[in-house]
Design a protein around this motif. Structure first.
Motif, PDB file in Angstrom:
ATOM      1  N   GLY A  41      -6.891   1.506 -10.727  1.00  0.00           N
ATOM      2  CA  GLY A  41      -5.856   1.670  -9.728  1.00  0.00           C
ATOM      3  C   GLY A  41      -6.058   0.684  -8.598  1.00  0.00           C
ATOM      4  N   VAL A  42      -5.195   0.781  -7.610  1.00  0.00           N
ATOM      5  CA  VAL A  42      -5.224  -0.127  -6.471  1.00  0.00           C
ATOM      6  C   VAL A  42      -5.289   0.695  -5.197  1.00  0.00           C
ATOM      7  CG1 VAL A  42      -3.952  -1.921  -5.244  1.00  0.00           C
ATOM      8  CG2 VAL A  42      -3.853  -1.814  -7.734  1.00  0.00           C
ATOM      9  N   LEU A  43      -6.204   0.338  -4.305  1.00  0.00           N
ATOM     10  CA  LEU A  43      -6.273   0.940  -2.986  1.00  0.00           C
ATOM     11  C   LEU A  43      -5.791  -0.085  -1.969  1.00  0.00           C
ATOM     12  CD1 LEU A  43      -9.798   2.629  -3.103  1.00  0.00           C
ATOM     13  CD2 LEU A  43      -7.573   3.709  -3.453  1.00  0.00           C
ATOM     14  N   LEU A  44      -4.904   0.331  -1.085  1.00  0.00           N
ATOM     15  CA  LEU A  44      -4.366  -0.562  -0.058  1.00  0.00           C
ATOM     16  C   LEU A  44      -4.697  -0.014   1.316  1.00  0.00           C
ATOM     17  CD1 LEU A  44      -0.832  -1.180  -1.563  1.00  0.00           C
ATOM     18  CD2 LEU A  44      -2.804  -2.679  -1.689  1.00  0.00           C
ATOM     19  N   GLY A  45      -4.967  -0.893   2.249  1.00  0.00           N
ATOM     20  CA  GLY A  45      -5.266  -0.444   3.596  1.00  0.00           C
ATOM     21  C   GLY A  45      -5.561  -1.615   4.507  1.00  0.00           C
ATOM     22  N   GLN A  46      -6.327  -1.325   5.560  1.00  0.00           N
ATOM     23  CA  GLN A  46      -6.659  -2.330   6.563  1.00  0.00           C
ATOM     24  C   GLN A  46      -8.164  -2.421   6.726  1.00  0.00           C
ATOM     25  OE1 GLN A  46      -4.765  -0.540   9.897  1.00  0.00           O
ATOM     26  NE2 GLN A  46      -2.817  -1.568   9.539  1.00  0.00           N
ATOM     27  N   ASN A  47      -8.641  -3.641   6.911  1.00  0.00           N
ATOM     28  CA  ASN A  47     -10.045  -3.893   7.194  1.00  0.00           C
ATOM     29  C   ASN A  47     -10.119  -4.599   8.540  1.00  0.00           C
ATOM     30  OD1 ASN A  47     -12.707  -4.606   7.323  1.00  0.00           O
ATOM     31  ND2 ASN A  47     -12.701  -5.820   5.459  1.00  0.00           N
ATOM     32  N   THR A  48     -10.710  -3.948   9.533  1.00  0.00           N
ATOM     33  CA  THR A  48     -10.793  -4.538  10.869  1.00  0.00           C
ATOM     34  C   THR A  48     -12.242  -4.825  11.243  1.00  0.00           C
ATOM     35  OG1 THR A  48     -10.833  -2.347  11.866  1.00  0.00           O
ATOM     36  CG2 THR A  48      -8.682  -3.423  11.677  1.00  0.00           C
ATOM     37  N   GLY A  49     -13.000  -5.300  10.310  1.00  0.00           N
ATOM     38  CA  GLY A  49     -14.398  -5.619  10.579  1.00  0.00           C
ATOM     39  C   GLY A  49     -15.319  -4.476  10.211  1.00  0.00           C
ATOM     40  N   LEU A  50     -15.523  -3.544  11.124  1.00  0.00           N
ATOM     41  CA  LEU A  50     -16.423  -2.431  10.861  1.00  0.00           C
ATOM     42  C   LEU A  50     -15.690  -1.146  10.499  1.00  0.00           C
ATOM     43  CD1 LEU A  50     -19.065  -2.988  13.662  1.00  0.00           C
ATOM     44  CD2 LEU A  50     -19.178  -3.652  11.260  1.00  0.00           C
ATOM     45  N   THR A  51     -14.360  -1.202  10.403  1.00  0.00           N
ATOM     46  CA  THR A  51     -13.563  -0.029  10.044  1.00  0.00           C
ATOM     47  C   THR A  51     -12.638  -0.387   8.893  1.00  0.00           C
ATOM     48  OG1 THR A  51     -13.593   0.721  12.334  1.00  0.00           O
ATOM     49  CG2 THR A  51     -11.953   1.696  10.895  1.00  0.00           C
ATOM     50  N   VAL A  52     -12.642   0.449   7.854  1.00  0.00           N
ATOM     51  CA  VAL A  52     -11.742   0.278   6.705  1.00  0.00           C
ATOM     52  C   VAL A  52     -10.888   1.529   6.621  1.00  0.00           C
ATOM     53  CG1 VAL A  52     -11.594  -0.001   4.206  1.00  0.00           C
ATOM     54  CG2 VAL A  52     -13.412  -1.152   5.485  1.00  0.00           C
ATOM     55  N   ARG A  53      -9.558   1.355   6.646  1.00  0.00           N
ATOM     56  CA  ARG A  53      -8.631   2.481   6.522  1.00  0.00           C
ATOM     57  C   ARG A  53      -7.836   2.321   5.238  1.00  0.00           C
ATOM     58  NH1 ARG A  53      -4.629   2.995  10.867  1.00  0.00           N
ATOM     59  NH2 ARG A  53      -4.191   4.889   9.729  1.00  0.00           N
ATOM     60  N   VAL A  54      -7.972   3.266   4.309  1.00  0.00           N
ATOM     61  CA  VAL A  54      -7.216   3.258   3.063  1.00  0.00           C
ATOM     62  C   VAL A  54      -6.008   4.154   3.266  1.00  0.00           C
ATOM     63  CG1 VAL A  54      -7.267   3.725   0.598  1.00  0.00           C
ATOM     64  CG2 VAL A  54      -9.322   2.890   1.749  1.00  0.00           C
ATOM     65  N   THR A  55      -4.813   3.573   3.162  1.00  0.00           N
ATOM     66  CA  THR A  55      -3.594   4.308   3.504  1.00  0.00           C
ATOM     67  C   THR A  55      -2.618   4.467   2.349  1.00  0.00           C
ATOM     68  OG1 THR A  55      -2.618   2.254   4.305  1.00  0.00           O
ATOM     69  CG2 THR A  55      -3.678   3.656   5.930  1.00  0.00           C
ATOM     70  N   ASN A  56      -2.829   3.760   1.247  1.00  0.00           N
ATOM     71  CA  ASN A  56      -1.910   3.865   0.122  1.00  0.00           C
ATOM     72  C   ASN A  56      -2.653   3.559  -1.171  1.00  0.00           C
ATOM     73  OD1 ASN A  56       0.426   4.226  -1.297  1.00  0.00           O
ATOM     74  ND2 ASN A  56       1.616   2.724  -0.180  1.00  0.00           N
ATOM     75  N   SER A  57      -2.102   4.007  -2.281  1.00  0.00           N
ATOM     76  CA  SER A  57      -2.730   3.738  -3.570  1.00  0.00           C
ATOM     77  C   SER A  57      -1.671   3.711  -4.659  1.00  0.00           C
ATOM     78  CB  SER A  57      -3.780   4.797  -3.902  1.00  0.00           C
ATOM     79  OG  SER A  57      -3.152   6.036  -4.118  1.00  0.00           O
ATOM     80  N   PHE A  58      -2.010   3.070  -5.766  1.00  0.00           N
ATOM     81  CA  PHE A  58      -1.149   3.022  -6.937  1.00  0.00           C
ATOM     82  C   PHE A  58      -1.997   3.311  -8.160  1.00  0.00           C
ATOM     83  CE2 PHE A  58       0.835   0.125  -3.927  1.00  0.00           C
ATOM     84  CZ  PHE A  58       2.125   0.627  -3.895  1.00  0.00           C
TER      85      PHE A  58
END
Length: 79
Positions: A41-58
């Motif tokens: 599958g695929v995980l989508l989100g944001q990486n801001t250096g020391l923080t990773v937020r996973v907000t969507n998936s397929f």
């Protein structure tokens, strides 16, 4: 004196939305439960250096479907 791992590697915070966990478990349960198969599958989100937020998936697709998408992307002249 050698540095410890705690000093050498900064800590990373990972945040995963509850729906993402539910989606991943559901995909596994429908596709590969009781077998030795892997699910893709695929995980989508944001990486801001020391923080990773996973907000969507397929849920995963077959290799053939990924090939068709890639071929259409090339054929349409995107790259």
């Amino acid at each position: 004196m050698p540095t410890t791992v705690r000093e050498a590697v900064p800590s990373v915070t990972v945040s995963i939305a509850p729906l993402i966990l539910l989606s991943a478990c559901d995909h596994y349960g429908r596709s590969a439960k009781g077998t030795r198969k892997r699910v893709v599958g695929v995980l989508l989100g944001q990486n801001t250096g020391l923080t990773v937020r996973v907000t969507n998936s397929f849920a995963g697709m077959s290799f053939l479907m990924l090939w068709v998408i890639f071929f259409r992307w090339i054929w349409d002249g995107v790259c």
